[in-house]
Design a protein around this motif. Structure first.
Motif, short mmCIF file in Angstrom:
data_model
loop_
_atom_site.label_atom_id
_atom_site.label_comp_id
_atom_site.label_asym_id
_atom_site.label_seq_id
_atom_site.Cartn_x
_atom_site.Cartn_y
_atom_site.Cartn_z
N PRO A 170 0.80 -1.23 0.00
CA PRO A 170 0.00 0.00 0.00
C PRO A 170 0.84 1.28 0.00
O PRO A 170 1.91 1.34 0.60
CB PRO A 170 -0.75 -0.12 1.32
N PHE A 171 0.31 2.29 -0.68
CA PHE A 171 0.87 3.63 -0.65
C PHE A 171 -0.27 4.63 -0.65
O PHE A 171 -1.31 4.38 -1.26
CB PHE A 171 1.78 3.88 -1.86
N THR A 172 -0.06 5.78 0.00
CA THR A 172 -1.12 6.79 0.06
C THR A 172 -0.93 7.91 -0.94
O THR A 172 -1.78 8.80 -1.03
CB THR A 172 -1.24 7.39 1.48
N ASP A 173 0.16 7.90 -1.66
CA ASP A 173 0.35 8.86 -2.76
C ASP A 173 1.38 8.35 -3.74
O ASP A 173 2.12 7.41 -3.46
CB ASP A 173 0.72 10.26 -2.23
N GLY A 174 1.40 8.97 -4.90
CA GLY A 174 2.29 8.53 -5.96
C GLY A 174 3.76 8.68 -5.65
O GLY A 174 4.59 7.90 -6.12
N ALA A 175 4.11 9.67 -4.83
CA ALA A 175 5.52 9.90 -4.51
C ALA A 175 6.07 8.73 -3.68
O ALA A 175 7.18 8.25 -3.94
CB ALA A 175 5.70 11.22 -3.77
N GLU A 176 5.31 8.28 -2.68
CA GLU A 176 5.74 7.12 -1.88
C GLU A 176 5.94 5.91 -2.78
O GLU A 176 6.92 5.19 -2.66
CB GLU A 176 4.67 6.76 -0.84
N ALA A 177 4.99 5.71 -3.67
CA ALA A 177 5.06 4.56 -4.57
C ALA A 177 6.26 4.67 -5.51
O ALA A 177 6.97 3.69 -5.74
CB ALA A 177 3.77 4.43 -5.38
#
Length: 132
Positions: A35-42
């Protein structure tokens, strides 16, 4: 089906994440949910594991509207690193947006398999997982 599919969910909606996690966990073919909460983390994750096809997901469910880095900016960055990734990753946009602009914009991104309006139905998810 083998228990070996890795699924990445990039979405800032906690309720949706909770729902899709439980739905995915019910599928015996899913080995891991990332899981990620935004594209930058991903994107940080993808860059960190770019050479490690075992850690990278087989499928990505990507939201459009998120803070920090939205789904379209994520795709812009992802497309740049595709040549370095040694694994085919299937990407689906999952969004609550029914705006025709989003549908049309997604059609222009050949790396996206489809645009699915939330919530995803279990039969849709079963079909997607079977195709992986």
């Amino acid at each position: 089906m083998d228990n070996n599919i890795k699924v990445c969910v990039i979405d800032d909606d906690e309720v949706f994440q909770y729902t899709i996690f439980h739905t995915l966990e019910a599928h015996t073919s899913v080995a891991k949910i990332i899981p990620f909460t935004d594209g930058a983390e991903a994107m940080n994750f993808f860059n960190e594991y770019i050479d490690n096809h075992i850690e990278l997901p087989d499928i990505v469910f990507l939201d459009v509207n998120m803070p920090v880095m939205d789904g379209y900016r994520f795709m812009d960055e992802y497309i740049k690193i595709i040549p370095k990734i040694s694994k085919k990753i299937t990407i689906y946009i999952l969004s609550s947006s029914v705006d025709l602009v989003d549908f049309e914009k997604t059609k222009m991104i050949k790396e996206v398999s489809d645009y699915i309006v939330k919530p995803i139905r279990d039969n849709q998810l079963t079909k997607i997982l079977a195709e992986i």
